[in-house]
Design a protein around this motif. Sequence first.
Motif, PDB file in Angstrom:
ATOM      1  N   LEU A 103      73.419  63.114  48.076  1.00 27.07           N
ATOM      2  CA  LEU A 103      72.674  63.248  49.271  1.00 27.07           C
ATOM      3  C   LEU A 103      73.869  63.684  50.185  1.00 27.07           C
ATOM      4  O   LEU A 103      74.596  62.725  50.466  1.00 27.07           O
ATOM      5  CB  LEU A 103      71.995  62.056  49.731  1.00 27.07           C
ATOM      6  N   PRO A 104      73.920  64.846  50.791  1.00 29.09           N
ATOM      7  CA  PRO A 104      74.917  65.187  51.293  1.00 29.09           C
ATOM      8  C   PRO A 104      75.177  64.314  52.707  1.00 29.09           C
ATOM      9  O   PRO A 104      74.105  64.241  53.436  1.00 29.09           O
ATOM     10  CB  PRO A 104      74.875  66.767  51.807  1.00 29.09           C
ATOM     11  N   GLY A 105      76.436  63.834  52.936  1.00 30.11           N
ATOM     12  CA  GLY A 105      76.621  63.111  54.310  1.00 30.11           C
ATOM     13  C   GLY A 105      76.257  61.649  53.925  1.00 30.11           C
ATOM     14  O   GLY A 105      76.508  60.642  54.875  1.00 30.11           O
ATOM     15  N   ASP A 106      75.789  61.043  52.872  1.00 30.62           N
ATOM     16  CA  ASP A 106      75.071  59.881  52.529  1.00 30.62           C
ATOM     17  C   ASP A 106      75.533  59.132  51.218  1.00 30.62           C
ATOM     18  O   ASP A 106      74.593  59.172  50.405  1.00 30.62           O
ATOM     19  CB  ASP A 106      73.654  59.515  52.980  1.00 30.62           C
ATOM     20  N   PRO A 107      76.926  58.868  51.159  1.00 28.98           N
ATOM     21  CA  PRO A 107      77.248  58.375  49.889  1.00 28.98           C
ATOM     22  C   PRO A 107      76.769  57.156  49.362  1.00 28.98           C
ATOM     23  O   PRO A 107      76.641  56.868  48.306  1.00 28.98           O
ATOM     24  CB  PRO A 107      78.764  58.291  50.024  1.00 28.98           C
ATOM     25  N   LEU A 114      76.767  55.789  43.471  1.00 22.95           N
ATOM     26  CA  LEU A 114      76.367  54.399  42.936  1.00 22.95           C
ATOM     27  C   LEU A 114      76.630  54.150  41.367  1.00 22.95           C
ATOM     28  O   LEU A 114      77.092  53.011  40.982  1.00 22.95           O
ATOM     29  CB  LEU A 114      74.903  54.265  43.193  1.00 22.95           C
ATOM     30  N   ARG A 115      76.620  55.154  40.816  1.00 18.45           N
ATOM     31  CA  ARG A 115      76.830  55.005  39.360  1.00 18.45           C
ATOM     32  C   ARG A 115      78.211  54.793  38.808  1.00 18.45           C
ATOM     33  O   ARG A 115      78.683  54.054  38.231  1.00 18.45           O
ATOM     34  CB  ARG A 115      76.214  56.153  38.599  1.00 18.45           C
ATOM     35  N   ILE A 116      79.078  55.653  39.703  1.00 16.71           N
ATOM     36  CA  ILE A 116      80.449  55.748  39.211  1.00 16.71           C
ATOM     37  C   ILE A 116      81.008  54.434  39.836  1.00 16.71           C
ATOM     38  O   ILE A 116      82.174  54.190  39.366  1.00 16.71           O
ATOM     39  CB  ILE A 116      81.436  57.051  39.743  1.00 16.71           C
ATOM     40  N   LYS A 117      80.432  53.834  40.964  1.00 15.33           N
ATOM     41  CA  LYS A 117      80.991  52.691  41.251  1.00 15.33           C
ATOM     42  C   LYS A 117      80.394  51.503  40.738  1.00 15.33           C
ATOM     43  O   LYS A 117      80.890  50.324  40.760  1.00 15.33           O
ATOM     44  CB  LYS A 117      80.512  52.448  43.027  1.00 15.33           C
ATOM     45  N   GLY A 118      79.428  51.623  39.782  1.00 13.03           N
ATOM     46  CA  GLY A 118      78.782  50.491  38.829  1.00 13.03           C
ATOM     47  C   GLY A 118      77.952  49.582  39.728  1.00 13.03           C
ATOM     48  O   GLY A 118      77.635  48.684  39.374  1.00 13.03           O
ATOM     49  N   GLU A 119      77.433  50.044  40.861  1.00 10.76           N
ATOM     50  CA  GLU A 119      76.477  49.488  41.821  1.00 10.76           C
ATOM     51  C   GLU A 119      75.151  49.766  41.303  1.00 10.76           C
ATOM     52  O   GLU A 119      74.199  49.420  41.952  1.00 10.76           O
ATOM     53  CB  GLU A 119      76.577  49.950  43.261  1.00 10.76           C
TER      54      GLU A 119
END
Length: 471
Positions: A103-107, A114-119
């Motif tokens: 979602l551009p502008g909304d990490p 969220l997946r690469i952060k493990g959240e």
Amino acid sequence: MPRIQRRRARACLLLAAAWLVSALDSFILFHDRATAQEASADGGAAKPKTEGVSFSKDVAPILVANCVGCHRQGRPGLERGKLDLTTFEKLMKGTTGNEKVVLPGDPAESHLILRIKGEEEPRMPQGGNNDGLAEPVIARFEAWVKAGATLDAGLDPKAPIASYAASLADVERANMAKLSPDDRLARITAAGLERWKKANPAVKPEVAPGDHFVVFSDVPKDRAAALLKAMEPQYANFQRLLGAAAPKWAEKVSLYVFNDRKDYVEFVRTVEQREVDSEEAGHGNFGVPEPYVAVADPRDSLDKKATSARRKRPRRGAREADDQATPRGLIGLLTQNMAESAVRAEGKSPRWLAVGVGTFLASLTEPRADYYRGLRRTALEKWRQDWPGNANQTMGDGDGVSAQEFHAISFAMVECLNSARFRPLFPALVKGMAEQGGTKLDDVIQNVYGANREVFYETTGEWLSAAYGGG
């Protein structure tokens, strides 16, 4: 005027005219690449800048290295996640169910982040110990999404991401360039010692760092220092030879010198996982992190040859041919493989050019060595047989040409093109070959020398005949 003389005169005029035109130009081949981001979990600890992130240089390499292999058509990862990451268009489209992952502008609401952060489960990328990407890498992804998740201007969103992503080697070089000199040396030294251990874990090498090289060797300490002192000027010689077309590396090149050939052979087997040809004495690799050159010290083979010769009782008055010859030296061997590997790693440079540049530069360090006289004799023989045919075969695919002939013709061609008459145009040839590749030889010759291939071979053949004593 006889026909052949008219053709030679025309060739000279063409080349002279090309020289006058091209000498006014400045040739700039390689541009410094923008900073790229780490491609693995242990890529670096320092937090990178997050301004001016680029998809092609900061995000695409990570996707290609860690994600695209599974998330593409025909792979189980695509079936599980319903997500194709092979193009920017498909990445932004999201899953096959049209669920957006960016979602551009909304990490904070982007599933990719969220997946690469493990959240969000499952954590990505999967595989290995699943520790995930390094924090600096994740920060780059977040910065890119926050900035609008855009594609670099001029790139086609339908093109495969892998077609424009910076290579892992490029990423690694950029990372090294960001380190402090001390940290860079520490990293190169650690990698060098690890490689050395694979060849001979029982011997601790001498480590001698310089401005552009780090020597790892089992030769005496004073010889290692002398070796480094002799090699440092070769970097400047290489830059002068290729001019603006010369590649410049940000990190020091590791030079591995093995006193015993068996250790060199073991190095090749363990580090490169290949077997060594009986004639091979050195090689290099500039396409990997911490680029290197490895050689077997020629002194080892010479000592063994001398020992064998002493055991034989020569006839009275007879002299061995080897006693008359000046052998190759260690500096020449290192210089040849350094220059050859550096040229081959740049763009589409053909093998003949890399071999020719490496051998020619090495010949300047040891002009009396019989090795180069042997190459000239072979090249002269090939000229007498059929220079256009032999040169064309060598500068083409090289099939049907022996290793000795290939080296001889490549060396002779580069030596000719660095003679006083042609020298100013040589950087342009290197530039053209790197940009267009060996299949475009006709175009490069025409652009640089203003001649077709027939005239080019005729003119270089005339130089070779005169320079090498063809009569």
